[in-house]
Design an enzyme around this catalytic site. Structure first.
Site, PDB file in Angstrom:
ATOM      1  N   GLY A 146       0.820  -1.193   0.000  1.00 35.77           N
ATOM      2  CA  GLY A 146       0.000   0.000   0.000  1.00 35.77           C
ATOM      3  C   GLY A 146       0.860   1.252   0.000  1.00 35.77           C
ATOM      4  O   GLY A 146       2.062   1.213   0.283  1.00 35.77           O
ATOM      5  N   CYS A 147       0.241   2.380  -0.313  1.00 37.11           N
ATOM      6  CA  CYS A 147       0.985   3.634  -0.421  1.00 37.11           C
ATOM      7  C   CYS A 147       1.521   4.105   0.930  1.00 37.11           C
ATOM      8  O   CYS A 147       2.700   4.455   1.053  1.00 37.11           O
ATOM      9  CB  CYS A 147       0.134   4.703  -1.088  1.00 37.11           C
ATOM     10  SG  CYS A 147      -1.515   4.902  -0.383  1.00 37.11           S
ATOM     11  N   TYR A 148       0.673   4.108   1.949  1.00 35.39           N
ATOM     12  CA  TYR A 148       1.143   4.525   3.276  1.00 35.39           C
ATOM     13  C   TYR A 148       2.267   3.619   3.787  1.00 35.39           C
ATOM     14  O   TYR A 148       3.313   4.105   4.247  1.00 35.39           O
ATOM     15  CB  TYR A 148      -0.005   4.531   4.285  1.00 35.39           C
ATOM     16  CG  TYR A 148      -0.993   5.664   4.138  1.00 35.39           C
ATOM     17  CD1 TYR A 148      -0.586   7.000   4.161  1.00 35.39           C
ATOM     18  CD2 TYR A 148      -2.357   5.399   4.005  1.00 35.39           C
ATOM     19  CE1 TYR A 148      -1.509   8.033   4.071  1.00 35.39           C
ATOM     20  CE2 TYR A 148      -3.288   6.430   3.893  1.00 35.39           C
ATOM     21  CZ  TYR A 148      -2.866   7.744   3.933  1.00 35.39           C
ATOM     22  OH  TYR A 148      -3.770   8.761   3.828  1.00 35.39           O
TER      23      TYR A 148
END
Length: 339
Positions: free
Chosen positions: A149-151
Site C-alpha cells: 500500500g501507499c502509506y
C-alpha cells in the site's frame, strides 16, 4: 527481446490510469487488453486525455479466456476481485496486484481487516508481498506479486533498515501520514462528500486503518519482535502525494548521524530511494510524478528521539511505479525501464 502481452484489470481508476501511462512507455510491453466493469466499450482516453494519441484497446469485461495469450496481469480492482482472477491463472501467467488481495500472509488476517473471506486462501503461499528495495530479490519464484500500500511504502522504506540494525526502539513509534485524496480512489468525492476535500484536512481510519496490518506484518518479519506503533492517516486538499512524519526513540548510543549513515549505506545502490542531508525540509512537490522516495532524518528537541520525514507520490512509488519495479525484476528487464 520480444514484448510481453499485458492485461490491465481495473484500468480506469486513478492507479489503473497511472499504470497505463507508465506501461505505454515500456518497450517490452504490449497492452493487449484493458478490462473494467462500468466502463465496458469505452476508450481509456475518456478517462485520461493524455492517452488519446496512444493505440490502446477498448475496455472490455474480464473473462478467463483472455488469459490464454497473456503473459502478465496487472490488477487494480476492488477488494477480492484479484483473488477471483488468480484462480484462473495458468503456469505461464504472472499476476501483479496493486490492491490488497495478497498483502496479508494469513487468510484470517485478511478477513479481520478487510471484513470479507479470502476467496483464494490456497494461493496465498504462491504470492509474495514485495517492497522491491527490501525483498525484491525473492520475487522471481512467485507467480503472484502483491504490491504494498501507499502509506506502508512511505513508512517501511525508512524504518526497516533501522529495525534490522537495532538502531531504534520498538515502542512508542508514531506514524503521522498525510495523503492526496487520489489515494481514496475515484469514489472519494462520494465517500467524503461532506468533508470539503479541496479546502480541508481530514483524519480517518484513526487507530484501525487497514494499512496497520501491513506495517505490523512487515516490521515483525524483519525483527521477530512486537512493534508498538500508532499510525494515523489524513486526507489533504491536494490530488496526489504522501508525506509521512515518523517520531521514534533511538537506542542508547545511537545518534542522528549514525541513522543517516545506515540509511545511506542501505540504499546506496538503489535508484529510487534518496537519503537527504540532515534536517532537510521536504515536501510532496519534490517527488510528484516520479518513482522516488525522499527521506530526511531530523533532530528532535529530545536528545534520544528523531523525526523522520518520508515523501512519495502515492500513485507512482506508492502504486503503479512500484508495480513496474516488481515487473522489471521478475522478467529481468532493466530496473528503470518506463520509470
Amino acid at each position: 527481446m520480444p514484448k510481453l502481452n499485458a492485461l490491465v484489470a481495473g484500468s480506469t481508476g486513478y492507479i489503473g490510469i497511472q499504470l497505463i501511462k507508465l506501461l505505454v512507455k515500456h518497450k517490452y510491453v504490449n497492452i493487449k487488453y484493458l478490462c473494467g466493469n462500468s466502463s465496458i466499450g469505452k476508450k481509456i482516453s475518456n478517462y485520461e486525455k493524455s492517452l488519446s494519441n496512444k493505440k490502446l484497446p477498448k475496455i472490455i469485461k474480464f473473462n478467463k479466456n483472455l488469459l490464454k495469450d497473456i503473459d502478465i496481469v496487472f490488477t487494480a480492482l476492488p477488494n477480492g476481485e484479484a483473488q477471483d482472477i488468480s484462480k484462473h491463472l495458468n503456469k505461464n501467467v504472472t499476476l501483479i496486484d496493486l490492491a490488497a488481495d495478497f498483502r496479508l500472509e494469513k487468510g484470517s488476517d485478511y478477513q479481520k481487516w478487510y471484513k470479507q473471506k479470502h476467496r483464494a486462501p490456497n494461493l496465498i503461499k504462491k504470492s509474495l508481498y514485495t517492497l522491491p528495495e527490501i525483498n525484491g530479490k525473492d520475487l522471481k519464484k512467485y507467480q503472484i506479486i502483491s504490491c504494498p500500500g501507499c502509506y506502508p511504502t512511505s513508512v517501511l522504506l525508512p524504518l526497516i533498515p533501522l529495525f534490522k540494525n537495532n538502531l531504534v526502539k520498538f515502542k512508542n513509534i508514531i506514524m503521522d501520514s498525510k495523503s492526496g485524496y487520489s489515494g481514496a480512489g475515484r469514489g472519494v468525492h462520494k465517500k467524503y462528500k461532506d468533508k470539503n476535500l479541496y479546502e480541508s484536512l481530514s483524519a480517518y481510519g484513526v487507530g484501525f486503518h487497514r494499512h496497520n496490518s501491513e506495517i505490523d506484518q512487515m516490521l515483525k518479519k524483519f525483527t521477530n519482535k512486537e512493534i508498538n506503533f500508532t499510525f494515523t492517516p489524513h486526507l489533504t486538499p491536494m490530488f496526489r502525494g504522501i508525506l509521512s512524519t515518523i517520531y521514534i526513540d533511538l537506542e542508547n548510543g545511537i545518534t542522528q548521524s549514525k541513522v543517516i549513515k545506515k540509511l545511506s549505506d542501505f540504499y546506496k545502490k538503489e535508484n529510487f530511494v534518496k537519503i537527504l542531508k540532515a534536517d532537510s525540509l521536504i515536501s510532496t512537490d519534490d517527488v510528484i510524478n516520479t518513482n522516488n522516495c525522499f527521506i530526511s532524518v531530523c533532530k528532535s528537541k529530545f536528545k534520544n528521539k528523531i523525526i523522520i520525514l518520508s515523501v512519495i507520490d502515492n500513485l507512482i512509488k506508492g502504486g503503479a511505479g512500484q508495480a513496474i519495479q516488481n515487473f522489471n525484476i521478475k522478467f529481468n528487464f532493466p530496473y528503470k525501464t518506463a520509470l
